[in-house]
Design a protein around this motif. Structure first.
Motif, PDB file in Angstrom:
ATOM      1  N   THR A   1       0.832  -1.204   0.000  1.00  0.00           N
ATOM      2  CA  THR A   1       0.000   0.000   0.000  1.00  0.00           C
ATOM      3  C   THR A   1       0.866   1.253   0.000  1.00  0.00           C
ATOM      4  OG1 THR A   1      -1.753  -1.155   1.213  1.00  0.00           O
ATOM      5  CG2 THR A   1      -1.811   1.244   1.245  1.00  0.00           C
ATOM      6  N   LYS A   2       1.898   1.236   0.821  1.00  0.00           N
ATOM      7  CA  LYS A   2       2.792   2.392   0.944  1.00  0.00           C
ATOM      8  C   LYS A   2       3.527   2.668  -0.359  1.00  0.00           C
ATOM      9  CE  LYS A   2       6.809   4.025   3.581  1.00  0.00           C
ATOM     10  NZ  LYS A   2       7.777   3.689   4.671  1.00  0.00           N
ATOM     11  N   THR A   3       4.001   1.614  -1.012  1.00  0.00           N
ATOM     12  CA  THR A   3       4.790   1.790  -2.234  1.00  0.00           C
ATOM     13  C   THR A   3       3.920   1.942  -3.479  1.00  0.00           C
ATOM     14  OG1 THR A   3       4.962  -0.612  -2.540  1.00  0.00           O
ATOM     15  CG2 THR A   3       6.720   0.487  -1.281  1.00  0.00           C
ATOM     16  N   GLY A   4       2.649   1.544  -3.383  1.00  0.00           N
ATOM     17  CA  GLY A   4       1.759   1.636  -4.534  1.00  0.00           C
ATOM     18  C   GLY A   4       2.027   0.581  -5.585  1.00  0.00           C
ATOM     19  N   LYS A   5       2.722  -0.487  -5.216  1.00  0.00           N
ATOM     20  CA  LYS A   5       3.054  -1.545  -6.158  1.00  0.00           C
ATOM     21  C   LYS A   5       2.035  -2.680  -6.085  1.00  0.00           C
ATOM     22  CE  LYS A   5       6.632   0.573  -7.675  1.00  0.00           C
ATOM     23  NZ  LYS A   5       6.629   1.125  -9.061  1.00  0.00           N
ATOM     24  N   THR A   6       1.851  -3.338  -7.211  1.00  0.00           N
ATOM     25  CA  THR A   6       0.901  -4.445  -7.298  1.00  0.00           C
ATOM     26  C   THR A   6       1.583  -5.746  -6.906  1.00  0.00           C
ATOM     27  OG1 THR A   6      -0.289  -3.347  -9.092  1.00  0.00           O
ATOM     28  CG2 THR A   6      -0.650  -5.722  -8.828  1.00  0.00           C
ATOM     29  N   VAL A   7       0.897  -6.519  -6.051  1.00  0.00           N
ATOM     30  CA  VAL A   7       1.380  -7.849  -5.667  1.00  0.00           C
ATOM     31  C   VAL A   7       0.296  -8.861  -6.009  1.00  0.00           C
ATOM     32  CG1 VAL A   7       2.154  -9.355  -3.797  1.00  0.00           C
ATOM     33  CG2 VAL A   7       2.766  -6.916  -3.779  1.00  0.00           C
ATOM     34  N   GLN A   8       0.658  -9.862  -6.777  1.00  0.00           N
ATOM     35  CA  GLN A   8      -0.264 -10.955  -7.095  1.00  0.00           C
ATOM     36  C   GLN A   8       0.273 -12.249  -6.497  1.00  0.00           C
ATOM     37  OE1 GLN A   8      -2.048 -11.078 -10.965  1.00  0.00           O
ATOM     38  NE2 GLN A   8      -2.054 -13.317 -11.045  1.00  0.00           N
ATOM     39  N   VAL A   9      -0.621 -13.025  -5.881  1.00  0.00           N
ATOM     40  CA  VAL A   9      -0.232 -14.284  -5.244  1.00  0.00           C
ATOM     41  C   VAL A   9      -0.588 -15.444  -6.175  1.00  0.00           C
ATOM     42  CG1 VAL A   9      -0.451 -15.717  -3.182  1.00  0.00           C
ATOM     43  CG2 VAL A   9      -0.649 -13.228  -2.997  1.00  0.00           C
TER      44      VAL A   9
ATOM     45  N   ALA B   1      -2.188 -22.215 -17.373  1.00  0.00           N
ATOM     46  CA  ALA B   1      -2.651 -21.431 -16.226  1.00  0.00           C
ATOM     47  C   ALA B   1      -1.558 -20.516 -15.669  1.00  0.00           C
ATOM     48  CB  ALA B   1      -3.174 -22.356 -15.139  1.00  0.00           C
ATOM     49  N   ILE B   2      -0.323 -20.996 -15.602  1.00  0.00           N
ATOM     50  CA  ILE B   2       0.751 -20.160 -15.063  1.00  0.00           C
ATOM     51  C   ILE B   2       1.035 -18.986 -15.996  1.00  0.00           C
ATOM     52  CG2 ILE B   2       3.207 -20.095 -14.467  1.00  0.00           C
ATOM     53  CD1 ILE B   2       2.954 -22.913 -13.414  1.00  0.00           C
ATOM     54  N   GLN B   3       1.078 -19.251 -17.291  1.00  0.00           N
ATOM     55  CA  GLN B   3       1.254 -18.160 -18.245  1.00  0.00           C
ATOM     56  C   GLN B   3       0.113 -17.152 -18.125  1.00  0.00           C
ATOM     57  OE1 GLN B   3       1.484 -19.393 -22.366  1.00  0.00           O
ATOM     58  NE2 GLN B   3       1.178 -17.315 -23.130  1.00  0.00           N
ATOM     59  N   MET B   4      -1.091 -17.663 -17.958  1.00  0.00           N
ATOM     60  CA  MET B   4      -2.261 -16.793 -17.883  1.00  0.00           C
ATOM     61  C   MET B   4      -2.223 -15.906 -16.634  1.00  0.00           C
ATOM     62  SD  MET B   4      -6.238 -17.964 -18.195  1.00  0.00           S
ATOM     63  CE  MET B   4      -7.542 -16.773 -18.453  1.00  0.00           C
ATOM     64  N   GLU B   5      -1.811 -16.486 -15.489  1.00  0.00           N
ATOM     65  CA  GLU B   5      -1.786 -15.676 -14.273  1.00  0.00           C
ATOM     66  C   GLU B   5      -0.681 -14.628 -14.347  1.00  0.00           C
ATOM     67  OE1 GLU B   5      -1.148 -17.945 -10.708  1.00  0.00           O
ATOM     68  OE2 GLU B   5       0.584 -19.028 -11.504  1.00  0.00           O
ATOM     69  N   LEU B   6       0.441 -14.967 -14.975  1.00  0.00           N
ATOM     70  CA  LEU B   6       1.505 -13.984 -15.131  1.00  0.00           C
ATOM     71  C   LEU B   6       1.083 -12.854 -16.076  1.00  0.00           C
ATOM     72  CD1 LEU B   6       4.546 -16.428 -15.395  1.00  0.00           C
ATOM     73  CD2 LEU B   6       4.092 -14.835 -13.511  1.00  0.00           C
ATOM     74  N   GLU B   7       0.388 -13.223 -17.137  1.00  0.00           N
ATOM     75  CA  GLU B   7      -0.107 -12.201 -18.070  1.00  0.00           C
ATOM     76  C   GLU B   7      -1.155 -11.314 -17.406  1.00  0.00           C
ATOM     77  OE1 GLU B   7       0.526 -14.509 -22.354  1.00  0.00           O
ATOM     78  OE2 GLU B   7      -1.406 -14.645 -21.308  1.00  0.00           O
ATOM     79  N   SER B   8      -1.957 -11.898 -16.529  1.00  0.00           N
ATOM     80  CA  SER B   8      -2.987 -11.098 -15.846  1.00  0.00           C
ATOM     81  C   SER B   8      -2.343 -10.051 -14.947  1.00  0.00           C
ATOM     82  CB  SER B   8      -3.925 -11.998 -15.037  1.00  0.00           C
ATOM     83  OG  SER B   8      -3.324 -12.431 -13.825  1.00  0.00           O
ATOM     84  N   LEU B   9      -1.186 -10.386 -14.357  1.00  0.00           N
ATOM     85  CA  LEU B   9      -0.476  -9.398 -13.538  1.00  0.00           C
ATOM     86  C   LEU B   9      -0.006  -8.236 -14.408  1.00  0.00           C
ATOM     87  CD1 LEU B   9       0.927  -8.304 -11.019  1.00  0.00           C
ATOM     88  CD2 LEU B   9       2.859  -9.817 -11.526  1.00  0.00           C
ATOM     89  N   ALA B  10       0.549  -8.535 -15.562  1.00  0.00           N
ATOM     90  CA  ALA B  10       1.008  -7.474 -16.459  1.00  0.00           C
ATOM     91  C   ALA B  10      -0.152  -6.548 -16.841  1.00  0.00           C
ATOM     92  CB  ALA B  10       1.633  -8.084 -17.712  1.00  0.00           C
TER      93      ALA B  10
ATOM     94  N   ASP C   1      -3.542  -0.353 -14.353  1.00  0.00           N
ATOM     95  CA  ASP C   1      -3.727   0.171 -12.997  1.00  0.00           C
ATOM     96  C   ASP C   1      -5.032  -0.342 -12.375  1.00  0.00           C
ATOM     97  OD1 ASP C   1      -3.124   1.583 -10.710  1.00  0.00           O
ATOM     98  OD2 ASP C   1      -4.084   3.430 -11.400  1.00  0.00           O
ATOM     99  N   ARG C   2      -5.161  -1.667 -12.351  1.00  0.00           N
ATOM    100  CA  ARG C   2      -6.347  -2.265 -11.738  1.00  0.00           C
ATOM    101  C   ARG C   2      -5.905  -3.381 -10.776  1.00  0.00           C
ATOM    102  NH1 ARG C   2      -8.261  -5.042 -17.396  1.00  0.00           N
ATOM    103  NH2 ARG C   2      -7.124  -7.024 -17.188  1.00  0.00           N
TER     104      ARG C   2
END
Length: 333
Positions: free
Chosen positions: A109-117, A283-292, A298-299
């Motif tokens: 939150t402080k850095t404003g960076k996106t983290v996906q698990v 699925a792994i490619q898809m989740e990595l692409e979803s992060l990009a 900015d969502r």
């Protein structure tokens, strides 16, 4: 295009390496960091990929890092990445402890960076095939069984395997957990290898989950029961089946699927069985692409750091219930 750095190139890390390269429209894989000297040299040679001597050096050169290290190091690596100005993809579970997870949420939150698990089952074709189907289960049953593999025994089967299903049921039930009961047994490691958990939600829904990493066969199934439907998800075979009841004169029976008449105490009904197909998915490619896509547009991430925390919190509640229940067992004779 985002510059991606990979932290950890063990068994799963190598799979991520290949998937990042498949996602070349989104990422430029600039290099990797790994603490295992021999493995790092072999990966650099085989994949012709630059090896960074420190995680800090890789983070300084990247826009995004993919953390695929053993669970105990997740906290340190994600913290380094966020403080270094990077967005982060981190494999599940988010961290070992809840305190670590809460600190990372505050830092993101402080850095404003996106983290996906990396709760990759969210991208399983069986789950995706449900599409816009209204899912409101009253009862959920999940079985995740795996043949023994020495990898992953640094954590209990709850954090190793069951956490996948915890993330799924939290997403599907979409309600507050009010009660957790669980029991488990350590068989081949010093942490529980088989665990069964019963989870109750505020709206009355109940989930019964079993996870084992010493099974004779692999199984990953989730069954959902609700008043208007029975839904079966085979996450291993990546197939789904939806069974619904309709009145004979219903006008909204889908054309796709099969129909069968059924005599019930309330009169004749129509059973409609559908096996939707979402097509082949990496699925792994898809989740990595979803992060990009989340970063560029900015969502929120598809599986946010808060989602990762909720699954981890429930996993810890289950582990605490297992430990408490073990204390009630009679001593061995």
């Amino acid at each position: 295009m985002l510059k991606m750095g990979l932290i950890g190139v063990g068994h799963l890390g190598k799979i991520h390496l290949k998937c990042i390269r498949l996602a070349r429209a989104h990422y430029d894989l600039i290099g990797f960091y790994d603490t295992d000297e021999a493995n790092a040299l072999a990966v650099a040679k085989e994949y012709k990929l630059e090896r960074y001597e420190t995680a800090e050096a890789l983070i300084a050169a990247a826009d995004v890092v993919d953390v695929v290290t053993p669970t105990p190091s997740h906290y340190k690596m994600v913290k380094l990445a966020l403080n270094g100005g990077c967005h982060v993809f981190v494999e599940k579970p988010l961290t070992e402890t809840l305190d670590e997870a809460r600190e990372l949420i505050d830092l993101a939150t402080k850095t404003g960076k996106t983290v996906q698990v990396g709760h990759v089952e969210r991208f399983n074709p069986a789950l995706l095939s449900l599409g816009d189907l209204k899912v409101k289960p009253y009862f959920i049953e999940a079985h995740r069984l795996a043949m023994f593999n020495p990898r992953g025994v640094d954590v209990s089967v709850v954090l190793d395997l069951m956490i996948h299903d915890l993330d799924i049921i939290l997403k599907l039930a979409d309600d507050e957990v009010t009660d957790v009961r669980a029991s488990g047994v350590a068989v081949v490691s010093d942490k529980p290898d088989i665990v069964n958990a019963r989870i109750e939600f505020k709206n009355g829904a109940v989930a019964n989950l079993t996870a084992s990493r010493i099974s004779l066969k692999n199984m990953r199934k989730v069954r959902l029961f609700q008043p208007d439907a029975y839904i079966s998800l085979d996450l291993l075979e990546k197939e789904s089946q939806i069974v619904r009841l309709y009145n004979p004169d219903a006008t909204d029976i889908p054309e796709q699927g099969q129909q069968f008449p059924l005599d019930t105490p309330k009169g004749q009904r129509i059973i409609h069985v559908d096996q939707p197909d979402s097509g082949p998915i990496n699925a792994i490619q898809m989740e990595l692409e979803s992060l990009a896509e989340s970063i560029v547009n900015d969502r929120p991430a598809a599986v946010s750091i808060e989602d990762g925390y909720k699954a981890l919190e429930l996993a810890h509640r289950i582990s605490e219930a297992v430990a408490a229940n073990a204390g009630k067992l009679p001593p061995e004779k």
